[in-house]
Design a protein around this motif. Structure first.
Motif, PDB file in Angstrom:
ATOM      1  N   VAL A 156      11.852 -26.498  35.079  1.00 20.45           N
ATOM      2  CA  VAL A 156      11.621 -26.537  33.723  1.00 20.45           C
ATOM      3  C   VAL A 156      12.348 -25.028  33.686  1.00 20.45           C
ATOM      4  CG1 VAL A 156      11.508 -27.284  31.127  1.00 20.45           C
ATOM      5  CG2 VAL A 156      10.821 -28.948  32.848  1.00 20.45           C
ATOM      6  N   ALA A 157      13.537 -24.994  33.104  1.00 21.65           N
ATOM      7  CA  ALA A 157      13.944 -23.907  32.305  1.00 21.65           C
ATOM      8  C   ALA A 157      13.636 -23.761  31.266  1.00 21.65           C
ATOM      9  CB  ALA A 157      15.199 -23.418  33.084  1.00 21.65           C
ATOM     10  N   ILE A 158      13.597 -22.709  30.013  1.00 17.93           N
ATOM     11  CA  ILE A 158      14.085 -22.859  29.287  1.00 17.93           C
ATOM     12  C   ILE A 158      14.695 -21.915  28.555  1.00 17.93           C
ATOM     13  CG2 ILE A 158      12.314 -22.445  26.769  1.00 17.93           C
ATOM     14  CD1 ILE A 158      10.034 -24.157  28.685  1.00 17.93           C
ATOM     15  N   VAL A 159      15.434 -21.655  27.124  1.00 17.63           N
ATOM     16  CA  VAL A 159      15.670 -20.014  26.781  1.00 17.63           C
ATOM     17  C   VAL A 159      14.993 -20.248  25.649  1.00 17.63           C
ATOM     18  CG1 VAL A 159      17.930 -19.619  25.762  1.00 17.63           C
ATOM     19  CG2 VAL A 159      18.348 -20.690  27.974  1.00 17.63           C
ATOM     20  N   PHE A 160      14.982 -18.897  25.721  1.00 20.06           N
ATOM     21  CA  PHE A 160      13.582 -18.217  24.339  1.00 20.06           C
ATOM     22  C   PHE A 160      14.709 -17.609  23.665  1.00 20.06           C
ATOM     23  CE2 PHE A 160      10.528 -19.407  27.306  1.00 20.06           C
ATOM     24  CZ  PHE A 160       9.746 -20.710  26.450  1.00 20.06           C
ATOM     25  N   GLU A 161      14.011 -16.677  22.560  1.00 21.35           N
ATOM     26  CA  GLU A 161      14.386 -16.443  21.533  1.00 21.35           C
ATOM     27  C   GLU A 161      13.814 -15.485  21.175  1.00 21.35           C
ATOM     28  OE1 GLU A 161      16.956 -15.396  17.848  1.00 21.35           O
ATOM     29  OE2 GLU A 161      17.610 -17.304  18.627  1.00 21.35           O
ATOM     30  N   ARG A 162      13.169 -14.125  21.231  1.00 21.64           N
ATOM     31  CA  ARG A 162      12.598 -13.509  20.740  1.00 21.64           C
ATOM     32  C   ARG A 162      12.017 -13.340  19.330  1.00 21.64           C
ATOM     33  NH1 ARG A 162      13.399  -7.825  22.794  1.00 21.64           N
ATOM     34  NH2 ARG A 162      14.318  -7.405  20.429  1.00 21.64           N
ATOM     35  N   ALA A 163      11.304 -13.063  18.726  1.00 24.31           N
ATOM     36  CA  ALA A 163      10.803 -12.841  17.162  1.00 24.31           C
ATOM     37  C   ALA A 163      11.944 -11.853  16.515  1.00 24.31           C
ATOM     38  CB  ALA A 163       9.717 -13.227  16.566  1.00 24.31           C
ATOM     39  N   ARG A 164      12.326 -11.404  15.997  1.00 26.31           N
ATOM     40  CA  ARG A 164      12.728 -10.529  15.291  1.00 26.31           C
ATOM     41  C   ARG A 164      12.016  -9.030  15.005  1.00 26.31           C
ATOM     42  NH1 ARG A 164      18.248 -11.569  14.321  1.00 26.31           N
ATOM     43  NH2 ARG A 164      18.680 -13.777  13.421  1.00 26.31           N
ATOM     44  N   LYS A 165      11.420 -10.248  13.930  1.00 29.31           N
ATOM     45  CA  LYS A 165       9.716  -8.599  13.957  1.00 29.31           C
ATOM     46  C   LYS A 165       9.056  -8.742  15.344  1.00 29.31           C
ATOM     47  CE  LYS A 165       8.996  -8.080   9.781  1.00 29.31           C
ATOM     48  NZ  LYS A 165       8.142  -7.776   8.300  1.00 29.31           N
ATOM     49  N   LEU A 166       8.297  -7.607  15.565  1.00 29.97           N
ATOM     50  CA  LEU A 166       7.395  -6.786  16.224  1.00 29.97           C
ATOM     51  C   LEU A 166       5.718  -7.486  15.620  1.00 29.97           C
ATOM     52  CD1 LEU A 166       8.133  -4.312  18.336  1.00 29.97           C
ATOM     53  CD2 LEU A 166       9.204  -6.195  18.894  1.00 29.97           C
ATOM     54  N   PRO A 167       5.016  -8.352  15.921  1.00 27.92           N
ATOM     55  CA  PRO A 167       3.633  -8.462  15.483  1.00 27.92           C
ATOM     56  C   PRO A 167       3.454  -7.330  16.100  1.00 27.92           C
ATOM     57  CG  PRO A 167       3.680  -8.891  18.558  1.00 27.92           C
ATOM     58  CD  PRO A 167       4.923  -8.181  17.909  1.00 27.92           C
ATOM     59  N   THR A 168       2.219  -7.255  14.255  1.00 34.55           N
ATOM     60  CA  THR A 168       2.128  -6.077  13.675  1.00 34.55           C
ATOM     61  C   THR A 168       0.230  -5.579  14.219  1.00 34.55           C
ATOM     62  OG1 THR A 168       0.381  -7.329  12.008  1.00 34.55           O
ATOM     63  CG2 THR A 168       2.325  -6.549  11.773  1.00 34.55           C
ATOM     64  N   ARG A 169      -0.243  -6.721  14.840  1.00 31.55           N
ATOM     65  CA  ARG A 169      -1.346  -6.394  16.001  1.00 31.55           C
ATOM     66  C   ARG A 169      -1.394  -6.818  17.146  1.00 31.55           C
ATOM     67  NH1 ARG A 169      -5.512  -8.441  11.426  1.00 31.55           N
ATOM     68  NH2 ARG A 169      -5.506  -7.237   9.721  1.00 31.55           N
ATOM     69  N   ARG A 170      -1.985  -6.681  18.468  1.00 34.84           N
ATOM     70  CA  ARG A 170      -2.144  -6.573  19.457  1.00 34.84           C
ATOM     71  C   ARG A 170      -2.360  -8.434  19.446  1.00 34.84           C
ATOM     72  NH1 ARG A 170      -0.082  -3.591  23.384  1.00 34.84           N
ATOM     73  NH2 ARG A 170      -1.770  -5.034  24.802  1.00 34.84           N
ATOM     74  N   ALA A 171      -1.529  -9.264  20.494  1.00 33.11           N
ATOM     75  CA  ALA A 171      -1.172 -10.199  20.468  1.00 33.11           C
ATOM     76  C   ALA A 171      -2.680 -10.766  21.508  1.00 33.11           C
ATOM     77  CB  ALA A 171      -0.971 -11.418  20.146  1.00 33.11           C
ATOM     78  N   MET A 172      -3.018 -11.692  22.166  1.00 32.34           N
ATOM     79  CA  MET A 172      -3.058 -11.884  23.493  1.00 32.34           C
ATOM     80  C   MET A 172      -2.321 -12.987  24.069  1.00 32.34           C
ATOM     81  SD  MET A 172      -6.492 -13.719  25.205  1.00 32.34           S
ATOM     82  CE  MET A 172      -7.303 -14.611  23.556  1.00 32.34           C
ATOM     83  N   CYS A 173      -1.310 -13.618  25.056  1.00 31.66           N
ATOM     84  CA  CYS A 173      -1.003 -14.409  25.677  1.00 31.66           C
ATOM     85  C   CYS A 173      -1.208 -15.495  25.663  1.00 31.66           C
ATOM     86  CB  CYS A 173      -0.424 -14.158  26.221  1.00 31.66           C
ATOM     87  SG  CYS A 173       1.213 -14.823  27.778  1.00 31.66           S
ATOM     88  N   SER A 174      -0.788 -16.598  25.285  1.00 36.39           N
ATOM     89  CA  SER A 174      -0.807 -17.837  24.860  1.00 36.39           C
ATOM     90  C   SER A 174      -0.879 -19.158  27.107  1.00 36.39           C
ATOM     91  CB  SER A 174      -0.110 -19.060  24.595  1.00 36.39           C
ATOM     92  OG  SER A 174       0.088 -18.478  23.151  1.00 36.39           O
ATOM     93  N   TRP A 175      -0.527 -18.203  28.114  1.00 40.19           N
ATOM     94  CA  TRP A 175      -0.174 -18.336  28.696  1.00 40.19           C
ATOM     95  C   TRP A 175      -1.094 -17.519  29.755  1.00 40.19           C
ATOM     96  CZ3 TRP A 175       5.423 -19.105  29.763  1.00 40.19           C
ATOM     97  CH2 TRP A 175       6.505 -20.091  29.127  1.00 40.19           C
ATOM     98  N   CYS A 176      -1.432 -16.696  29.969  1.00 42.79           N
ATOM     99  CA  CYS A 176      -2.365 -15.614  31.244  1.00 42.79           C
ATOM    100  C   CYS A 176      -3.486 -15.306  30.678  1.00 42.79           C
ATOM    101  CB  CYS A 176      -1.753 -14.340  31.586  1.00 42.79           C
ATOM    102  SG  CYS A 176      -1.637 -13.166  30.565  1.00 42.79           S
TER     103      CYS A 176
END
Length: 163
Positions: free
Chosen positions: A63-83
């Motif tokens: 399954v191949a997916i096209v993503f679009e990155r959000a325009r705004k960067l997170p203001t706090r460090r977030a944890m990756c939902s995958w790893c």
């Protein structure tokens, strides 16, 4: 992960138009990818700054997916939902993907927090620190790799199947 060809990648997209698929640029160094050390293939498009792609094995399919990155960067460090790497060796960004079918044509999207340059496969292969005496670090690393495969495949399956 099995070695992929350009044709396999282009044929696997579930949420892209033919134009988007024909315009995509493969990742730099595509022919040197170490497939043994990948759980999925993900990259940002060098020509289109906010566009990214991921090719994820799901069951016996791709399954191949096209993503679009959000325009705004997170203001706090977030944890990756995958790893789910807790040491945060890299940035994590919000990526959205157009849904498949009628929902996608209406503009519906689904999003996830993922390592900025899709470094998940490298993150889960680092030997974790010892949590306690007798902690099996190698078993923990293998479990992290399996968890990454399950979470990425679950996201891709849900997007493909319209869940």
């Amino acid at each position: 992960m099995q070695q992929l060809t350009e044709a396999q990648i282009r044929d696997a997209f579930v949420n892209a138009s033919r134009k988007e698929v024909s315009d995509l640029t493969l990742p730099p160094g595509f022919h040197e990818v170490d497939w043994e050390r990948r759980d999925y293939l993900g990259w940002t498009d060098p020509k289109l700054g906010r566009r990214a792609y991921a090719v994820i094995p799901v069951d016996d399919d791709l399954v191949a997916i096209v993503f679009e990155r959000a325009r705004k960067l997170p203001t706090r460090r977030a944890m990756c939902s995958w790893c789910e790497d807790v040491t945060l060796p890299n940035d994590v960004l919000f990526y959205s993907a157009k849904r498949t079918g009628d929902a996608g044509r209406r503009g519906d999207t689904v999003g996830t927090l993922v390592c900025a340059a899709f470094e998940c496969s490298a993150n889960v292969r680092r030997l974790p620190t010892s949590a306690y005496i007798g902690y099996d670090r190698e078993a923990a690393r293998e479990q992290r790799k399996e968890n990454l495969r399950v979470r990425a495949a679950s996201f891709a399956r849900n997007l493909r199947d319209g869940v």
